[in-house]
Design a protein around this motif. Structure first.
Motif, PDB file in Angstrom:
ATOM      1  N   LEU A 127       0.775  -1.007  -0.039  1.00  0.00           N
ATOM      2  CA  LEU A 127      -0.034   0.098  -0.046  1.00  0.00           C
ATOM      3  C   LEU A 127       0.984   1.243   0.017  1.00  0.00           C
ATOM      4  O   LEU A 127       1.514   1.558   0.812  1.00  0.00           O
ATOM      5  N   THR A 128       1.029   2.107  -1.099  1.00  0.00           N
ATOM      6  CA  THR A 128       2.007   2.930  -1.218  1.00  0.00           C
ATOM      7  C   THR A 128       0.990   4.259  -1.467  1.00  0.00           C
ATOM      8  O   THR A 128       1.730   5.625  -1.507  1.00  0.00           O
ATOM      9  N   SER A 129      -0.195   4.530  -1.612  1.00  0.00           N
ATOM     10  CA  SER A 129      -0.857   5.586  -2.029  1.00  0.00           C
ATOM     11  C   SER A 129      -2.239   5.634  -1.449  1.00  0.00           C
ATOM     12  O   SER A 129      -2.960   4.441  -0.913  1.00  0.00           O
ATOM     13  N   PRO A 130      -3.041   6.850  -1.362  1.00  0.00           N
ATOM     14  CA  PRO A 130      -4.374   6.729  -1.041  1.00  0.00           C
ATOM     15  C   PRO A 130      -5.261   5.693  -1.712  1.00  0.00           C
ATOM     16  O   PRO A 130      -6.267   4.978  -1.319  1.00  0.00           O
ATOM     17  N   ASP A 131      -5.049   5.774  -3.151  1.00  0.00           N
ATOM     18  CA  ASP A 131      -5.877   4.837  -4.001  1.00  0.00           C
ATOM     19  C   ASP A 131      -5.598   3.279  -3.812  1.00  0.00           C
ATOM     20  O   ASP A 131      -6.584   2.812  -3.496  1.00  0.00           O
ATOM     21  N   ASP A 132      -4.288   3.087  -3.167  1.00  0.00           N
ATOM     22  CA  ASP A 132      -4.223   1.689  -2.504  1.00  0.00           C
ATOM     23  C   ASP A 132      -5.040   1.267  -1.481  1.00  0.00           C
ATOM     24  O   ASP A 132      -5.546   0.387  -1.139  1.00  0.00           O
ATOM     25  N   VAL A 133      -4.895   2.067  -0.382  1.00  0.00           N
ATOM     26  CA  VAL A 133      -5.627   1.946   0.663  1.00  0.00           C
ATOM     27  C   VAL A 133      -7.189   1.901   0.415  1.00  0.00           C
ATOM     28  O   VAL A 133      -7.520   1.044   0.868  1.00  0.00           O
ATOM     29  N   LEU A 134      -7.564   2.869  -0.225  1.00  0.00           N
ATOM     30  CA  LEU A 134      -9.097   2.674  -0.348  1.00  0.00           C
ATOM     31  C   LEU A 134      -9.666   1.626  -1.356  1.00  0.00           C
ATOM     32  O   LEU A 134     -10.447   0.994  -1.019  1.00  0.00           O
ATOM     33  N   GLY A 135      -8.637   0.990  -2.170  1.00  0.00           N
ATOM     34  CA  GLY A 135      -8.743  -0.108  -2.740  1.00  0.00           C
ATOM     35  C   GLY A 135      -8.797  -1.203  -1.945  1.00  0.00           C
ATOM     36  O   GLY A 135      -9.557  -2.230  -2.285  1.00  0.00           O
ATOM     37  N   ALA A 136      -7.739  -1.305  -0.962  1.00  0.00           N
ATOM     38  CA  ALA A 136      -7.607  -2.575   0.032  1.00  0.00           C
ATOM     39  C   ALA A 136      -8.886  -2.450   0.919  1.00  0.00           C
ATOM     40  O   ALA A 136      -9.128  -3.669   1.351  1.00  0.00           O
ATOM     41  N   VAL A 137      -9.288  -1.478   1.391  1.00  0.00           N
ATOM     42  CA  VAL A 137     -10.260  -1.484   2.514  1.00  0.00           C
ATOM     43  C   VAL A 137     -11.447  -2.647   2.426  1.00  0.00           C
ATOM     44  O   VAL A 137     -11.709  -3.393   3.170  1.00  0.00           O
ATOM     45  N   PRO A 138     -12.395  -2.729   1.206  1.00  0.00           N
ATOM     46  CA  PRO A 138     -13.366  -3.485   1.095  1.00  0.00           C
ATOM     47  C   PRO A 138     -12.928  -4.910   1.229  1.00  0.00           C
ATOM     48  O   PRO A 138     -13.809  -5.941   1.713  1.00  0.00           O
ATOM     49  N   TYR A 139     -11.622  -5.165   0.667  1.00  0.00           N
ATOM     50  CA  TYR A 139     -11.202  -6.708   0.883  1.00  0.00           C
ATOM     51  C   TYR A 139     -10.634  -7.061   2.150  1.00  0.00           C
ATOM     52  O   TYR A 139     -10.443  -8.019   2.681  1.00  0.00           O
ATOM     53  N   LEU A 140     -10.097  -5.905   2.911  1.00  0.00           N
ATOM     54  CA  LEU A 140      -9.813  -6.090   4.328  1.00  0.00           C
ATOM     55  C   LEU A 140     -10.894  -6.372   5.292  1.00  0.00           C
ATOM     56  O   LEU A 140     -10.891  -7.281   6.078  1.00  0.00           O
ATOM     57  N   LEU A 141     -12.206  -5.779   5.013  1.00  0.00           N
ATOM     58  CA  LEU A 141     -13.486  -5.887   5.537  1.00  0.00           C
ATOM     59  C   LEU A 141     -14.365  -6.792   5.311  1.00  0.00           C
ATOM     60  O   LEU A 141     -15.121  -7.535   6.004  1.00  0.00           O
ATOM     61  N   GLY A 142     -14.330  -7.374   4.094  1.00  0.00           N
ATOM     62  CA  GLY A 142     -15.019  -8.230   3.310  1.00  0.00           C
ATOM     63  C   GLY A 142     -16.173  -7.526   2.692  1.00  0.00           C
ATOM     64  O   GLY A 142     -17.043  -8.385   2.073  1.00  0.00           O
ATOM     65  N   PHE A 143     -16.627  -6.249   2.591  1.00  0.00           N
ATOM     66  CA  PHE A 143     -17.405  -5.704   2.163  1.00  0.00           C
ATOM     67  C   PHE A 143     -17.128  -3.898   1.769  1.00  0.00           C
ATOM     68  O   PHE A 143     -16.429  -3.555   2.515  1.00  0.00           O
ATOM     69  N   HIS A 144     -17.760  -3.349   1.117  1.00  0.00           N
ATOM     70  CA  HIS A 144     -17.680  -1.918   0.950  1.00  0.00           C
ATOM     71  C   HIS A 144     -18.263  -1.308   1.762  1.00  0.00           C
ATOM     72  O   HIS A 144     -19.474  -1.179   1.795  1.00  0.00           O
ATOM     73  N   PRO A 145     -17.379  -0.376   2.639  1.00  0.00           N
ATOM     74  CA  PRO A 145     -18.159   0.285   3.708  1.00  0.00           C
ATOM     75  C   PRO A 145     -18.942   1.543   3.513  1.00  0.00           C
ATOM     76  O   PRO A 145     -18.391   2.066   2.198  1.00  0.00           O
ATOM     77  N   ALA A 146     -19.907   1.923   4.203  1.00  0.00           N
ATOM     78  CA  ALA A 146     -20.639   3.416   4.207  1.00  0.00           C
ATOM     79  C   ALA A 146     -20.677   3.786   5.699  1.00  0.00           C
ATOM     80  O   ALA A 146     -20.799   3.057   6.533  1.00  0.00           O
ATOM     81  N   ASP A 147     -20.532   5.097   5.706  1.00  0.00           N
ATOM     82  CA  ASP A 147     -20.909   5.735   6.912  1.00  0.00           C
ATOM     83  C   ASP A 147     -20.131   5.070   8.150  1.00  0.00           C
ATOM     84  O   ASP A 147     -20.489   4.589   8.981  1.00  0.00           O
ATOM     85  N   SER A 148     -18.766   5.038   7.639  1.00  0.00           N
ATOM     86  CA  SER A 148     -17.827   4.212   8.495  1.00  0.00           C
ATOM     87  C   SER A 148     -16.383   4.842   8.694  1.00  0.00           C
ATOM     88  O   SER A 148     -16.069   5.497   7.842  1.00  0.00           O
ATOM     89  N   LEU A 149     -15.894   4.428  10.219  1.00  0.00           N
ATOM     90  CA  LEU A 149     -14.417   4.978  10.268  1.00  0.00           C
ATOM     91  C   LEU A 149     -13.613   3.783  10.174  1.00  0.00           C
ATOM     92  O   LEU A 149     -13.967   2.574  10.878  1.00  0.00           O
ATOM     93  N   VAL A 150     -12.781   3.363   9.473  1.00  0.00           N
ATOM     94  CA  VAL A 150     -11.868   2.224   9.164  1.00  0.00           C
ATOM     95  C   VAL A 150     -10.308   2.752   9.915  1.00  0.00           C
ATOM     96  O   VAL A 150      -9.719   3.829   9.287  1.00  0.00           O
TER      97      VAL A 150
END
Length: 360
Positions: free
Chosen positions: A8-31
């Motif tokens: 993970l080297t950029s904001p795009d990488d982080v935001l792309g990884a979050v749904p796979y770390l959680l198992g779903f695309h978050p909404a109204d969330s702090l990760v």
């Protein structure tokens, strides 16, 4: 997380990884994505998600978790409108600063764009935000290639424990009634009722030891097999055998099996299998599914002790490894509980009486 480590080297990488770390695309969330180590050598230690808005004092539990995991730096990602996300990001940054944990990036994402709370350079973080693709970005593509799944939202995740309906439900109900009636007849036919606990527990232990392997190799159990397994697990000694013997290389099979049975079994038999699903998912690092499974167990029986224990652990952000280390072995369970006794079977006997077909 994956067969191929993802950098993970950029904001795009982080935001792309979050749904796979959680198992779903978050909404109204702090990760909160937390790492141990420095720079490129930093390793992911924990990812946790909070619904927004966060109740007062709730976020205070974050710092003990990070200290327990020896976290050195974090990335924060808020999903939703600024009025929801900004107060949570501000609070998290204050807590982490006081704890000596470095926040290397803090983001807000909404509508396919993101903003940084850390970067002040207009050329890379303009006021209108930067566009990103949560599905077709490099990290998302790599994660999908490695077999990770990100469901559309948390409600889609809840579908993994939603009860079956219609003809499928009716077939399962009839199978349960038939298996319960057969067991009641077998117990009545035994010459010595004192032999019932030992025979039932021995057969149940053998069945639950084999069931994850059977599911992995053959797929879903038949309705009759599922019903009998659900009845077996009403006995705490049999249920605890599964919990104690879960191995890391079998967690996918456990998640698949107990998810299937959580959806199919009659409501009275759901608490043990939903709790086992929660335990397996939590051990696998899937706390979102674990939380939903616990909710399902407690909806069926608010007093079920295993579900309440897991719910408390999830609320307190306890590392599941701590519970794993404290689980007794099969031999220790035998030594601690002693020979099978008829009182072990009383909850199960009451349930089969409730569900058995009437005598012909």
């Amino acid at each position: 997380m994956t067969t191929t480590p993802i950098l993970l080297t950029s904001p795009d990488d982080v935001l792309g990884a979050v749904p796979y770390l959680l198992g779903f695309h978050p909404a109204d969330s702090l990760v909160v994505i937390a790492f141990a180590g420095r720079g490129a050598r930093g390793r992911l230690r924990v990812t946790t998600r909070w619904d927004l808005p966060i109740p007062p004092g709730e976020l205070d539990r974050l710092v003990p978790l990070l200290k327990q995991e020896e976290v050195t730096h974090t990335v924060l990602a808020g999903f939703g409108g600024g009025a929801l996300v900004t107060p949570a990001i501000d609070q998290a940054m204050r807590l982490l600063a006081d704890a000596g944990v470095t926040v290397i990036e803090a983001l807000r994402a909404e509508g396919g764009r993101y903003w940084s709370y850390v970067c002040t350079r207009v050329e890379c973080c303009p006021p209108e935000g930067r566009a990103y693709d949560p599905v077709a970005g490099e990290v998302a593509v790599q994660a999908a290639y490695d077999g990770l799944v990100a469901l559309p939202d948390r409600e889609a995740l809840r579908g993994l424990v939603t009860p079956t309906t219609g003809a499928v439900r009716e077939k399962m109900r009839e199978a349960t009634r038939s298996v319960a009636a057969r067991l009641r007849a077998e117990f009545a036919a035994m010459a010595d009722p004192l032999e019932i606990p030992g025979a039932f527990v021995a057969e149940g232990l053998a069945r639950v030891r084999a069931s994850p392997h059977t599911f992995r190799d053959s797929g879903a159990l038949s309705d009759a097999e599922a019903a009998r397994l659900g009845i077996d697990l009403c006995v705490i000694r049999i249920r605890d055998e599964v919990w104690a013997l879960m191995q890391d290389d079998e967690l996918d099979a456990h998640v698949g099996l107990w998810s299937d049975l959580t959806r199919r079994l009659e409501p009275a038999f759901v608490p043990p299998v939903a709790s086992l699903l929660a335990a397996a998912a939590w051990r696998r690092g899937d706390s979102a599914l674990a939380g939903i499974a616990v909710e399902r167990a407690l909806e069926a029986d608010a007093s079920y002790s295993m579900a309440n224990l897991l719910a408390q652990g999830l609320r307190q952000l306890v590392n599941p490894e701590i519970l794993r280390r404290r689980m007794p072995t099969s031999a220790e369970l035998d030594a601690g509980m002693g020979p099978p006794r008829i009182e072990w079977l009383q909850p199960m006997l009451a349930l089969i009486d409730d569900h058995a077909l009437p005598p012909a």
